[in-house]
Design an enzyme around this catalytic site. Structure first.
Site, PDB file in Angstrom:
ATOM      1  N   ASN A   9       2.454  -7.937  -2.780  1.00  0.00           N
ATOM      2  CA  ASN A   9       2.975  -8.550  -1.756  1.00  0.00           C
ATOM      3  C   ASN A   9       2.987  -7.737  -0.377  1.00  0.00           C
ATOM      4  OD1 ASN A   9       5.268  -9.483   0.118  1.00  0.00           O
ATOM      5  ND2 ASN A   9       6.899  -8.631  -0.873  1.00  0.00           N
ATOM      6  N   LYS A  11       3.834  -7.987   2.482  1.00  0.00           N
ATOM      7  CA  LYS A  11       4.986  -8.113   3.474  1.00  0.00           C
ATOM      8  C   LYS A  11       4.352  -8.461   5.071  1.00  0.00           C
ATOM      9  CE  LYS A  11       7.572  -5.288   0.221  1.00  0.00           C
ATOM     10  NZ  LYS A  11       8.740  -4.567   0.094  1.00  0.00           N
ATOM     11  N   HIS A  95      12.833 -13.154  -2.234  1.00  0.00           N
ATOM     12  CA  HIS A  95      12.842 -11.606  -2.182  1.00  0.00           C
ATOM     13  C   HIS A  95      14.159 -10.951  -1.559  1.00  0.00           C
ATOM     14  CE1 HIS A  95      11.300  -7.675  -1.063  1.00  0.00           C
ATOM     15  NE2 HIS A  95      10.222  -7.902  -1.815  1.00  0.00           N
ATOM     16  N   GLU A  97      14.326  -8.751   0.461  1.00  0.00           N
ATOM     17  CA  GLU A  97      14.465  -8.576   1.965  1.00  0.00           C
ATOM     18  C   GLU A  97      14.699  -9.823   2.652  1.00  0.00           C
ATOM     19  OE1 GLU A  97      10.478  -6.844   2.128  1.00  0.00           O
ATOM     20  OE2 GLU A  97      11.238  -4.955   1.155  1.00  0.00           O
ATOM     21  N   GLU A 167      13.559  -6.947  -9.501  1.00  0.00           N
ATOM     22  CA  GLU A 167      13.288  -6.038  -8.382  1.00  0.00           C
ATOM     23  C   GLU A 167      14.648  -5.298  -8.141  1.00  0.00           C
ATOM     24  OE1 GLU A 167       9.151  -6.599  -6.399  1.00  0.00           O
ATOM     25  OE2 GLU A 167      10.947  -7.762  -5.349  1.00  0.00           O
ATOM     26  N   GLY A 173      10.686   0.231  -2.180  1.00  0.00           N
ATOM     27  CA  GLY A 173      10.202   0.995  -1.121  1.00  0.00           C
ATOM     28  C   GLY A 173      10.777   2.397  -1.059  1.00  0.00           C
ATOM     29  N   SER A 213       8.356   0.200  -6.395  1.00  0.00           N
ATOM     30  CA  SER A 213       7.853   1.481  -6.191  1.00  0.00           C
ATOM     31  C   SER A 213       6.911   1.638  -7.653  1.00  0.00           C
ATOM     32  CB  SER A 213       8.748   2.608  -6.029  1.00  0.00           C
ATOM     33  OG  SER A 213       9.434   2.567  -5.138  1.00  0.00           O
TER      34      SER A 213
HETATM   35  C1  PEP Z   1       8.492  -5.302  -3.171  1.00  0.00           C
HETATM   36  O1  PEP Z   1       9.023  -5.485  -2.108  1.00  0.00           O
HETATM   37  O2  PEP Z   1       8.467  -6.362  -3.892  1.00  0.00           O
HETATM   38  C2  PEP Z   1       8.254  -4.188  -3.878  1.00  0.00           C
HETATM   39  C3  PEP Z   1       8.127  -3.949  -5.193  1.00  0.00           C
HETATM   40  O3  PEP Z   1       7.915  -3.314  -2.792  1.00  0.00           O
HETATM   41  P1  PEP Z   1       7.436  -1.749  -3.297  1.00  0.00           P
HETATM   42  O4  PEP Z   1       6.453  -1.764  -4.418  1.00  0.00           O
HETATM   43  O5  PEP Z   1       6.983  -1.011  -2.091  1.00  0.00           O
HETATM   44  O6  PEP Z   1       8.729  -0.909  -3.809  1.00  0.00           O
END
Ligand code: PEP
Length: 251
Positions: A9, A11, A95, A97, A167, A173, A213
């Site tokens: 992703n 973003k 997601h 976000e 998630e 992040g 992460s």
């Molecule tokens: C995400 O936003 O889907 C995600 C997993 O981000 P990150 O790997 O940066 O934590």
């Protein structure tokens, strides 16, 4: 056996030029296909250029969001027809976000999921608890409501095309990864809900990715858990080498 699926992703990162450079880097190792299904989700503005570079490769194209409507006066939105026109196969929906900054609720995520499935796009449906939910002992309650709400009225046949991404919001992040045991526990819980919603067979076939992460150093451990069927990767998907190493950890 569920085929693992690793999706990047990207973003709101990468100009068209940067996106093309990244996908060229990925193609060096991943173009011919692997035991793992690989998906990249660039921003809308780079979908066409990245899609062209993916022609005749096994890497699939995904988008990061989609309108629940077909077409018309919805300024700033992108429809399923527009995505399919660019050979998009997957679309990330719900997601955290989007839920947090754009107030997308399960109702809206569900509308989008049903539209995607009706139009033969495969949704990657994101669910996950916030830190305060986990600390209050509400992880299962929150995740169950999101799974049931986001996937309401999806038919058993349509479930075959759904991917879920668990998630935990506190891990996205932040550099804080759920331990493989913590993640496995929630993945198994989600699969139990799916059994109840759609039956044993569809639930056993459905892939549940972990996201938060994930990086090369923790991917192998997470991906070796029985109910973790892949990863949704944010930060570590922005660099070809680190994304390739995560995919290799899933092989
Ligand atoms: C995400 O936003 O889907 C995600 C997993 O981000 P990150 O790997 O940066 O934590």
């Amino acid at each position: 056996m569920r085929k693992k699926i690793i999706a990047g992703n990207w973003k709101m990162n990468k100009t068209v030029g940067d996106a093309v450079a990244l996908v060229e880097g990925l193609k060096m190792d991943l173009a011919q296909g692997t035991d793992v299904e690989v998906v990249v989700c660039p921003p809308f503005t780079a979908l066409q250029a990245v899609g062209e570079k993916l022609t005749n490769t096994q890497i699939k194209l995904g988008a990061q969001n989609m309108s629940s409507e077909d077409d018309g006066a919805y300024t700033g939105e992108i429809s399923h027809t527009m995505l399919k026109d660019l050979f998009v196969k997957y679309v990330i929906l719900g997601h955290s976000e989007r839920r947090q900054y754009y107030k997308e609720t399960d109702f809206w995520v569900n509308k989008k999921v049903k539209k995607a499935l009706e139009k033969n796009l495969r949704p990657i449906v994101c669910v996950g608890e916030k830190l305060e939910d986990r600390e209050a002992g509400n992880t299962e309650k929150v995740v169950e409501a999101q799974v049931r709400g986001s996937l309401a009225d999806v038919t058993a046949e349509q479930f075959e095309n759904v991917v879920i991404a668990y998630e935990p919001v506190w891990a996205i992040g932040t550099g804080k990864t759920a331990t493989s045991a913590q993640a496995q526990e929630v993945h198994a819980f989600i699969r139990g809900i799916l059994r109840d919603m759609t039956g044993e067979k569809a639930a056993n076939g459905l892939r549940i990715q972990y996201g938060g992460s994930m990086k090369a150093s923790n991917a192998k451990d997470l991906l070796s858990q029985p109910d973790i069927d892949g990863g949704l990767i944010g930060g570590a998907a922005l660099d070809a080498r680190s994304f390739i190493d995560i995919v290799k950890a899933g092989m």
